[in-house]
Design a protein around this motif. Structure first.
Motif, PDB file in Angstrom:
ATOM      1  N   VAL A   1       4.101 -26.516  -9.216  1.00  0.00           N
ATOM      2  CA  VAL A   1       3.906 -27.488  -9.781  1.00  0.00           C
ATOM      3  C   VAL A   1       2.126 -27.484 -10.324  1.00  0.00           C
ATOM      4  N   PRO A   2       1.458 -27.298  -9.324  1.00  0.00           N
ATOM      5  CA  PRO A   2       0.150 -27.273  -9.780  1.00  0.00           C
ATOM      6  C   PRO A   2      -0.330 -26.091 -10.774  1.00  0.00           C
ATOM      7  N   LEU A   3       0.361 -25.037 -10.497  1.00  0.00           N
ATOM      8  CA  LEU A   3       0.227 -23.875 -11.407  1.00  0.00           C
ATOM      9  C   LEU A   3       0.788 -24.184 -12.992  1.00  0.00           C
ATOM     10  N   ILE A   4       2.121 -24.807 -12.882  1.00  0.00           N
ATOM     11  CA  ILE A   4       2.293 -25.418 -14.347  1.00  0.00           C
ATOM     12  C   ILE A   4       1.541 -26.229 -14.774  1.00  0.00           C
ATOM     13  N   ASP A   5       1.110 -27.399 -13.972  1.00  0.00           N
ATOM     14  CA  ASP A   5       0.086 -27.926 -14.505  1.00  0.00           C
ATOM     15  C   ASP A   5      -1.128 -27.689 -15.031  1.00  0.00           C
ATOM     16  N   GLY A   6      -1.734 -26.705 -14.348  1.00  0.00           N
ATOM     17  CA  GLY A   6      -2.826 -25.845 -14.803  1.00  0.00           C
ATOM     18  C   GLY A   6      -2.679 -25.267 -16.218  1.00  0.00           C
ATOM     19  N   ALA A   7      -1.294 -24.746 -16.284  1.00  0.00           N
ATOM     20  CA  ALA A   7      -1.206 -23.895 -17.537  1.00  0.00           C
ATOM     21  C   ALA A   7      -1.035 -24.726 -18.592  1.00  0.00           C
ATOM     22  N   ARG A   8      -0.489 -26.052 -18.346  1.00  0.00           N
ATOM     23  CA  ARG A   8      -0.235 -26.838 -19.520  1.00  0.00           C
ATOM     24  C   ARG A   8      -1.734 -27.290 -19.876  1.00  0.00           C
TER      25      ARG A   8
END
Lengths: 335, 653
Positions: free
Chosen positions: B208-215
């Motif tokens: 999730v942190p990776l996805i949030d970061g990408a967003r």
């Protein structure tokens, strides 16, 4: 959103998992229920026990729980029960009372029938009443029901066993002793009684005068009660179903093979009264204490005759299997 | 669904599916094998049972102890599997059975599954047989022979038949097999749930942190760092992600710097071009203006040619400047459409008027065609359309050594209420090859460089971009040596005809009088040129180099009776010391007499600046350099006074 979706799907997974687990547990539970095995019930070929055989032949027992075994007359039923060849048996109360080993004495579960005139005291012509037996030689097997009937007949007429000369004879030996003149009177049942009647003997007393005291009962090995809780419940329920079937069975129609024909059965039941479920319910109640009183009376009488050992408790009654079966029976018949 | 399923659901699902396949396989293969094994075991048990009973019975019967049969049968029948047990005569009559009521019955009548032949073989030959009941493989009938010794030497043979039901045994075995499958299923479900839970937590905390970061990066946020600790793949991905984010930050900074530099350079270029424009136009205004004046003097015929050549060269230079400025504006992206009513016929006329000297010089025939008899009015940007026409017509003149040029305008109504506007210029010139035509249509003017076929190499490219600005298309139909046809097509909304303030046809019927004109022009050459032009037009001009002098002169006209008042002011936009807008405002406020004094701005800036000046209160605008004729038109538009000098006839051209 991400977390919500995760929660939703996880809970769906949980629901699925729990459903599968529940199904498996249910299946396992069924397996557990069957694991107690068959309850083996031994019974003589006697009209009072016939409902058990009728239930067996008509598949009135739930499959997998009850196995009926017919005991030959010559066999020591008590030994078979004591040794665990069978788990339960239909037998007379007398057998239970004179059980030699108090620790293994069977537990009484219900009353199957009671003698209603089958057991009689017969005497030579000229002897008019029981009271006339004073000082006479009377044949009877003291440690059986015959001894009890004689004792009760004397008791009800103000006498006791000490007032007569008791000749200890088995039932089958009574007629020969009567014919030979060895005895003036006899206490017995069945064929010797019929033969004596033909020889002119008169009836002084019958079990019809002491209703409910001469009984056949369904008993269990003490330890098998815990091993086959469902088996006993199913056996008694099957017996109740058979009683209902018997009441409604057409007169001119045979029972399946292995059971007595209705006509034969009714002939054999002359002088015998099958004990209904309702009758048993009354007998089982501790407040009215019908069965308890009978057993206690028989027990004390047996002690008095030296048949039962003093200092021990009377045979124990366990009403649980009957009550459980009766509850199911009421549900079945819609009451 | 599977291809789009997330990992944390897909992995447990695949695990669960694999387990399910395993369990199913066990059910399909293992369970039937277990049942088969159980049946074989049942047969063995049945054999042991009956052989044991046969042995016991034979022993007691051989001793003549027939009464013992019942006891042995009782013991055998206590086995719950024993469904039926009997000693039978060869004819089937039951001598003894597990139920005394069956004695005397015939076994073949009671059980059709008991076979007479098999029983006979068991009795006569002592053959021991086991066979499953037909249609019920879980029940087994066993046959055995018995010998009864009635008296010494008197033997008779009977049979022993036992039916055993192994249903429970086999069901139990099957249940054990099923239970292990169920247990396996429970295990698989539990493991799948645990796996799902673990993956869910793992992915939630790591992915999730990776996805949030990408967003966040996608949303344009700066300094995004994930910073996952650990040595797993997610930590590696996080480090790579952070490196990428850092690189993006660097690139963004570089891009911003580059953009700022580019914008600065662009601005500098624009400022430079504006300066160049002004610096070139100012002297060119003098050159063209004086050549214009000179051409109207009585000069020797030979000198007339020199003057015409000089004027043409000056105009070529002017066109070059216009092209460069237009190209610069297009590159800046500042060229937005300014919609207003436009008369296509008038623009054609103005363009042709400007080109007439060239057309005459080459002695080219000119044809102008319109699809309508009335002037065509549309809602569009006159400046853009003029630029397109100007480029196409000037190119046609350029590449047509002799012959004719035809210009046509055409409008066709569309279903949506708008018009398809077609503007074409055909010539009988040198034409072009297919290669050049394709290169031109792709916007590549470089092919024309060095071929001496165009003036700047910018003209058509700008023209093409202007057409694109109108959401239109341009096409070329050309054959080498056979001339060319350029066709511009765009869509425009029709509009009602407007009143033409400076219609040439009306000039002759209007007021013709001498005007007293105040001129404000910082450049000496421009000032004297303007004075000459105005005098040529028959007007009086008072020219000033700065605003203060002009205001002083204005004041004199009010206080000295011999000073005629001004009828018009012509002001250069680049006057020293004050912005032209402020000058007009000051003029309007200075005195009620001059509050409505018509004002014309002359400027080296383009026509697109006209609105800015007219919004500030000016009545007219002329881009430098300009001809006497152009000056006359604007004066008339502002004052309704036509020229009265000797130059008046030229307007009719």
């Amino acid at each position: 959103m991400f977390a919500m979706m995760s929660l939703r799907i996880t809970s769906a997974w949980l629901r699925l998992g729990i459903a599968i687990l529940a199904s498996v547990v249910a299946l396992t539970a069924c397996s557990e229920e069957r694991s107690e095995g068959y309850l083996r019930i031994g019974a003589n070929p006697w009209a009072g026990y016939e409902p058990f055989f009728i239930a067996d032949e008509l598949n009135l027992f739930r499959p997998g729980y009850v196995h009926m075994v017919e005991t030959p007359q010559a066999l020591g039923l008590s030994q078979a029960l004591r040794n665990g060849t069978i788990d339960a048996a239909a037998m007379t109360l007398s057998r239970v009372i004179r059980w030699p080993d108090p620790a293994s004495r069977p537990v009484v579960l219900m009353v199957l029938d009671h003698s209603n005139g089958l057991d009689k005291v017969m005497a030579r012509p000229g002897i008019q009443s029981v009271a006339d037996l004073r000082g006479r030689r009377v044949g009877a097997e003291l440690d059986t029901v015959n001894g009890y009937v004689l004792a009760r007949a004397l008791e009800l007429n103000g006498l006791s066993l000490d007032d007569v000369t008791v000749v200890n004879l088995e039932n089958d030996e009574l007629h020969d002793a009567y014919v030979s003149g060895d005895i003036d009177a006899m206490a017995g049942f069945g064929r010797p009684i019929a033969a004596a009647r033909q020889d002119g003997a008169v009836e002084l007393f019958s079990s019809a005068e002491i209703p409910g005291e001469i009984i056949d009962i369904f008993v269990a090995r003490p330890d098998s009660l815990e091993e086959h809780p469902m088996g006993f419940e199913e056996a008694i329920l099957g017996w109740m179903r058979a009683m209902d079937t018997l009441a409604t069975w057409p007169e001119d129609e045979d029972f399946p093979s292995g059971a007595l024909r209705p006509g034969v059965l009714r002939n054999q039941l002359d002088g015998v009264q099958l004990s209904s479920a309702a009758n048993n319910l009354n007998l089982m109640r501790e407040d009215t204490g019908g069965l308890h009183q009978v057993i206690e009376r028989r027990w004390q009488a047996a002690i008095a005759r030296g048949v039962a050992p003093a200092g021990h408790d009377a045979p124990r009654i366990d009403p649980r299997p009957f009550m459980a079966a009766y509850k199911r029976y009421l549900a079945e018949v819609g009451r | 669904m599977i291809p789009t399923l997330s990992l944390r659901h897909l992995i447990p699902l695949l695990f669960f599916a694999s387990g399910l396949i395993l369990v199913t396989a066990f059910y399909v293969v293992g369970r039937p094998a277990t049942i088969q094994q159980a049946r074989e075991l049942a047969l063995e048990r049945a054999q042991i049972d009956i052989q044991s009973l046969q042995g016991r019975l034979n022993a007691v019967l051989f001793r003549g102890d027939v009464r013992r049969i019942g006891t042995d049968i009782f013991f055998a029948a206590t086995n719950p599997r024993v469904e039926f047990l009997a000693v039978v005569e060869p004819d089937g009559t039951i001598l003894s059975a597990h139920r005394s009521k069956l004695i005397g019955e015939n076994i073949f009548t009671l059980f059709t599954d008991v076979h007479r032949d098999t029983l006979a073989k068991a009795i006569t030959r002592g053959r021991f047989t086991l066979e499953p009941v037909e249609g019920d493989e879980n029940r087994v009938i066993a046959y055995a022979g018995l010998t009864i010794l009635d008296a010494p030497g008197q033997e008779r043979y009977v049979g022993l038949v036992q039916i055993e039901d192994f249903d429970d045994l086999i069901a139990n075995m099957s249940r054990i097999a099923s239970f292990s499958s169920e247990l396996m299923l429970v295990l698989i479900v539990t493991l799948a749930l645990v796996l799902a839970r673990v993956l869910n937590r793992r992915l939630s905390t790591r992915l999730v942190p990776l996805i949030d970061g990408a967003r966040h990066i996608a949303a344009g946020k700066e300094n995004v760092r994930i910073g996952l600790k650990g040595e797993d793949e997610f930590a590696e991905l996080s480090h790579a992600f952070d490196d990428m984010s850092l690189q993006i930050d660097h690139n963004r900074t570089d891009l911003i710097k580059t953009r700022d530099m580019a914008e600065a350079a662009n601005q500098a270029q624009s400022q430079f071009l504006a300066g160049i424009n002004h610096e070139i136009r100012t002297p060119l205004t003098g050159v063209i203006g004086y050549l214009d004046l000179l051409s109207n003097q009585n000069i020797p015929p030979r000198a007339e040619g020199y003057v015409a050549a000089a004027e043409q060269s000056a105009r070529s230079l002017l066109t070059l400047i216009d092209d460069v400025l237009d190209a610069s504006r297009l590159q800046d992206g500042n060229n937005t459409l300014k919609l207003a009513p436009v008369c296509l016929n008038l623009i054609v006329q103005q363009v042709v008027d400007g080109m007439m000297p060239d057309i005459r010089a080459k002695d080219l025939a000119l044809g102008i065609h319109s699809s309508q008899s009335d002037p065509i009015w549309i809602e569009s940007d006159a400046r853009v359309i003029r630029q397109i026409m100007l480029t196409l017509v000037s190119n046609a003149i350029k590449f047509t050594p002799s012959g004719r040029i035809d210009i046509s305008i055409e409008v066709n109504p569309r279903a949506d209420g708008r018009n398809d506007v077609l503007f074409s210029v055909s010539d009988t010139g040198i034409g072009m090859s297919d290669f050049i035509r394709e290169q031109l249509l792709e916007g590549n003017d470089d092919v024309l460089q060095g071929s001496n076929t165009t003036r700047s190499g910018l003209g058509f490219s700008i023209c093409r971009q202007m057409v694109l600005l109108l959401d239109g298309t341009i096409d070329i139909d050309s054959h080498e040596g056979q001339g060319s046809r350029f066709l511009a097509k765009f869509v425009a909304t029709p509009c009602a005809p407007q009143i033409l303030e400076n219609s040439m046809e009306r000039l002759s019927s209007l007021d013709k009088r001498r005007l007293n004109i105040l001129c404000l022009e910082a450049d000496y050459l421009g000032r004297t040129l303007l004075e000459n032009m105005l005098q040529n037009l028959g007007h009086d001009a008072a020219c000033f180099a700065d605003a203060d002098s002009a205001f002083e002169s204005l004041g004199h006209t009010l206080i000295y009776p011999d000073r005629p008042r001004f009828d018009l002011a012509i002001i250069d936009s680049e006057i020293v010391g004050i912005a032209v807008n402020d000058f007009i405002a000051r003029l309007r406020r200075a005195n009620s007499t001059y509050a409505r004094l018509p004002t014309i701005i002359i400027s080296t800036r383009g026509e697109d600046e006209r609105t800015r000046f007219t919004d500030s209160g000016a009545n007219g605008f002329i881009q430098k350099p300009f001809s006497t004729n152009r000056l006359s038109q604007e004066i008339f538009a502002a004052t309704r006074v036509s020229q009265i000098g000797e130059h008046g006839d030229t307007a009719a051209e």
